[in-house]
Every structure is written in structure tokens, then in C-alpha cells.
Design a protein around this motif. Structure first.
Motif: not given
Length: 507
Positions: A39-48
Motif C-alpha cells: 500500500w505504501a508503494r502504491n500510495y507513492r505511485i499515486r502521488l507521483r
């Protein structure tokens, strides 16, 4: 808290084969850890992706506002192509700056002030360097377009990250998107850390257990919900058993530095972070700097400064904000004044002596929310005091008028203090302005809250107001006095606006 890097993320194939050789219960917890990382990795991808879209949108809007929508090139003219290249350069440089400043760092996303500060610093740095490069290369660029893109894009980025953070906080209130934490230390230190984590919706941790070295207790109950004590030793095994993403060392553990060093070694090769809860009570991060000397890591704590350029900037902010506020809110002030006058014919304003910076007294203004005999009636109500410490407060105070109940609920009675802010007696953000009788009863350390100007709003306003205990309100005021920043002030003002719409502890 200070994070000690102690994890190595296995590639998916490697992790799959390692977990296959583990016992079923350990394998289950290991896979749960891996899913928490997803989830942390996916959240960072969404932010980028959001940042890319936001910056491209801001640059496009700035271009069309400066040159007109028809100027967005539909042809292959040289001048059109050059501005397309300039726009693309701005977008790329901006994104690189966000990455360089660690805006998407897992230790920053969702935190709030730190995340927003990095966005502002990255944006200002990107445009400053671009301006220098364009000047040196003699690139012909419309200043209006260039200067318009910066504020528009920065505000858009801040808004986008704020919306994502609101979504993340809402998910965390449902126990989603939280790192599973194991807290280790002595009972008092463990209890304090757990209480602070459970009180903060943005803390990002779900405490699933504790390892306590000095007690036979089976649960820690100092927080909002009890936390089981899972043992007194063998922290790495307990962390594996509960699938902990993070081990938090509270205070000074039994075994000291050797314990922390050995624990870091034992957690190597796992997906578990090691975090140290600082023992520097009420010292904010910006005042803490690491100064490593070979073999001796030193922590430098800046001494609070109560004069200088930072305070001049705070005063400028006060003047501008209070001046604009008095002008914009004038119609509302007039309406409130009319209602107060019509109710009982008494004076519109209530004037009261308060103590300001360096114990100088001043007359604080408020819209009158009580009957005209409120001061004389106070003696009859002292025994019913529901306030904390030196503060006098009563829910459903009989002295409050009908109009007063409304304006006190939404803190509208405080707004005339914008005048006190404008003339320099108060600040927009600061400690609560005390009465002279309160100051006379202060313990010596509490006088530190008078080192700066009292505020129209402050940490007490956005953390419960009258629901706070005396000790907690003092702690918040002293924390603000020693650690304030202009960025922090802006955050408190924003949170105050939210509190006005959803009042807590206002009576």
C-alpha cells in the motif's frame, strides 16, 4: 522519532521462495508484512502520477492565461515550438526538484507540515535555478508566464497532497494503511509512546503489542485502547510473530546502546524498521541536528530564539493577515454588533485586562457574550467551576446570553482581537492570553509562555480548548513558544478554520 535504517526489501521472487520455507504462522505474518509495504508503494505511485498531472495542468493553464487559449500551438511555427520546449523543461525540472527534496519519501508522505514544506522549497528552488539558467543562456521567456506558473503550480500541488492526506487520514481512522508497530522499553516510556500514537490520527502506526522489561503487567492501558504485553525479551521473534512493520524503542531500553545495536543487526534482512522515540521532551524536529563525530554521533539541539528576523517575518504576517481580516469580516462584525445591542441594549464589546509578552498588560477586545453583570456574578459561581487548573469555565454558564451562546460556540466573540493583533499587542498565533490573577499563580517554568506575544489562536485552540487539562494546555503553549515556525503558524490557522466549523471544547 528517529528512524534507523535496518531493512532490506527482498525482490518478489526471492521473498516468495524464502517465505515458502517458513512455518505456516510465521509465513502468514511475513506475507502480511509484505502486503503492508504494497500500500505504501502504491500510495507513492499515486502521488507521483498526481504530481505529474498537476504540474502539466498548472503549466498549461499559466500558458493559456498569459498568451490566450488560441496560442496553444496547433502549428509548427518556431516560436510555438520554443515555448513548448520551455514548458516541457519547466515540467521536468519541477518533477526532478520534488524527487530531489524527498517529497515522496515514505517517512514524509502523510505527515503534513514536513510534506508541504518540502513542496514549497522544491518549487522555489526549481524556479530559482530555471531563472538563472534561462538568464545565462539568454532564453527569451515571457516573465508573466514564468511567474504565473510558480504560484499556480505550488498551490495546486499543496492542494493535491492535502486531499490525498485527508483520504489517507480517513483510511487510518478505520485502521487501514497503518504500519503495525511493536513498542519496546520500560512501562512508563512504553505507555507514553502508545498514548501519543493513539491520540494522533496521522501517526501512521497501529500498535499491536509491547515488550516491557520492568513489569509483570499483561496489558498497557494508557492509550485509547489496551495493548497486550507480549513478553520482556526476544524482541525479533515477537516482531516476527505479530508481523510488525516497525519496532519502536521507547526511552532508554534495558541494555542501552548495545541492545539497540544488536537489535538492529537481528532485524537486518527483514522488512521491519527500527525507530527510536526521542527522549528530548517537547523539542521539535527542526531544532534537532545530527553532528556525527567519528565513533560518537552527537545530537545538537538549538536554543530557542525570541528575537531576530524570524520574529520580524511573523510580525509582517500578523499585520497583513489582521488588516485583511478586519476589512473582509467588517460586515459580519456589524451584524454581530447589531444582534448584541438589540438583545439587552448593553455594550457591544467586552474589554478585559490580559498579560502579554514580557508580562506587559493590555486591554483585550471581545464581542460581549455575557450579561452586563457577569463580573459581579462570578463570585456566586466559583464553586461550580469546571475549568482546569487556573482557568474558570462552566458548561451552560447562566451568565451567557442567547447571542453569546452562538458566537462563543463558533469563537466569533474572539474576532475583535484582530485589532489587538494589528496594533502589536497580540499575534495571530501564540499561547492563550492569560489573566493577571492566573500569572500570579504561575510556577516558574510556566512564565516561559510569556516570552512571545499571546495569540488569537494557537495549539490550545486546535487541540480541544476547554477540554484540555491545565498541564496539557501548559505543555502545548510551552512547546509552541520554543518550536514555532511560520509554516507551523499557517498550519494552525488552517486547522483553526476547520475547528470553527466543527467546534470542540467551546463553551
Amino acid at each position: 522519532m528517529t528512524e534507523v535504517k535496518s531493512r532490506t526489501l527482498f525482490p518478489g521472487f526471492f521473498r516468495q521462495h524464502i517465505s515458502a520455507g517458513l512455518a505456516p504462522d510465521v509465513r502468514e505474518h511475513t506475507m502480511r508484512q509484505a502486503s503492508e509495504r504494497v500500500w505504501a508503494r502504491n500510495y507513492r505511485i499515486r502521488l507521483r502520477l498526481t504530481d505529474v498531472a498537476t504540474i502539466m495542468f498548472a503549466v498549461t493553464i499559466a500558458f493559456s492565461m498569459r498568451f490566450g487559449i488560441e496560442a496553444i500551438p496547433a502549428s509548427t511555427r518556431i516560436e510555438d515550438a520554443s515555448y513548448l520546449l520551455i514548458s516541457a523543461t519547466i515540467v521536468v525540472a519541477w518533477l526532478v526538484a520534488l524527487i530531489a527534496f524527498g517529497v515522496h519519501d515514505s517517512r514524509v508522505i502523510g505527515v503534513g507540515a514536513s510534506e508541504y514544506k518540502r513542496i514549497v522549497n522544491a518549487s522555489a528552488t526549481a524556479f530559482g535555478l530555471l531563472a538563472i539558467v534561462f538568464l545565462l543562456l539568454n532564453v527569451d521567456i515571457a516573465r508573466g508566464y514564468f511567474l504565473l506558473a510558480l504560484p499556480l503550480g505550488t498551490v495546486s500541488l499543496l492542494t493535491a497532497h492535502w486531499l490525498w492526506r485527508r483520504w489517507l487520514v480517513s483510511q487510518r481512522t478505520l485502521d487501514h494503511y497503518l504500519c503495525r508497530a511493536l513498542v519496546v522499553g520500560e512501562l512508563d516510556d512504553v505507555g507514553y509512546v502508545i498514548r501519543q500514537i493513539q491520540q494522533k490520527s496521522g501517526a501512521a502506526y497501529n500498535v499491536v503489542g509491547a515488550v516491557v522489561s520492568d513489569s509483570d503487567t499483561h496489558t498497557v492501558t494508557t492509550g485509547q485502547k489496551p495493548v497486550p504485553v507480549l513478553g520482556s525479551r526476544d524482541v525479533p521473534q515477537i516482531a516476527r510473530n505479530v508481523g510488525a512493520d516497525t519496532v519502536i524503542i521507547a526511552g532508554k531500553p534495558k541494555g542501552g546502546a548495545n541492545f539497540i545495536r544488536n537489535l538492529g543487526w537481528q532485524l537486518e534482512g527483514t522488512a521491519t524498521d527500527l525507530v527510536l522515540a526521542s527522549q528530548l521532551t517537547d523539542v521539535a524536529g527542526p531544532r534537532i541536528h545530527f553532528r556525527p563525530v567519528e565513533g560518537l554521533p552527537l545530537i545538537h539541539v538549538e536554543i530557542p530564539q525570541f528575537e531576530g528576523g524570524k520574529h520580524v517575518l511573523k510580525r509582517a504576517f500578523d499585520v497583513v493577515a489582521s488588516g485583511v481580516g478586519l476589512i473582509v469580516l467588517a460586515p459580519m462584525f456589524l451584524a454581530i454588533a447589531v444582534f448584541i445591542k438589540l438583545e439587552d441594549g448593553g455594550p457591544v464589546f467586552f474589554r478585559q485586562e490580559r498579560v502579554g509578552r514580557n508580562q506587559r498588560t493590555f486591554t483585550m477586545l471581545k464581542f460581549r457574550s455575557m450579561v452586563t453583570t457577569a463580573e459581579r456574578d462570578l463570585a456566586k459561581l466559583v464553586e461550580k467551576n469546571q475549568g482546569n487548573g487556573l482557568l474558570f469555565k462552566i458548561k451552560d454558564d447562566p451568565r451567557v446570553t442567547a447571542v453569546g451562546r452562538v458566537i462563543r460556540k463558533y469563537s466569533l466573540d474572539e474576532f475583535p482581537q484582530l485589532w489587538n493583533v494589528l496594533i502589536g499587542e497580540m499575534s495571530l498565533v501564540g499561547p492563550r492570553p492569560p489573566l493577571p490573577r492566573e500569572v500570579e499563580s504561575y510556577e516558574s517554568h510556566v512564565h516561559r509562555r510569556l516570552y512571545i506575544k499571546p495569540g488569537l489562536t494557537g495549539m490550545w485552540q486546535v487541540n480541544g480548548r476547554s477540554d484540555l487539562s491545565w498541564d496539557e494546555s501548559v505543555r502545548l503553549d510551552l512547546y509552541y513558544v520554543e518550536n514555532w515556525s511560520l509554516t507551523g503558524d499557517l498550519m494552525i490557522v488552517w486547522r483553526t478554520l476547520r475547528v470553527l466549523l466543527k467546534p470542540v471544547g467551546a463553551y
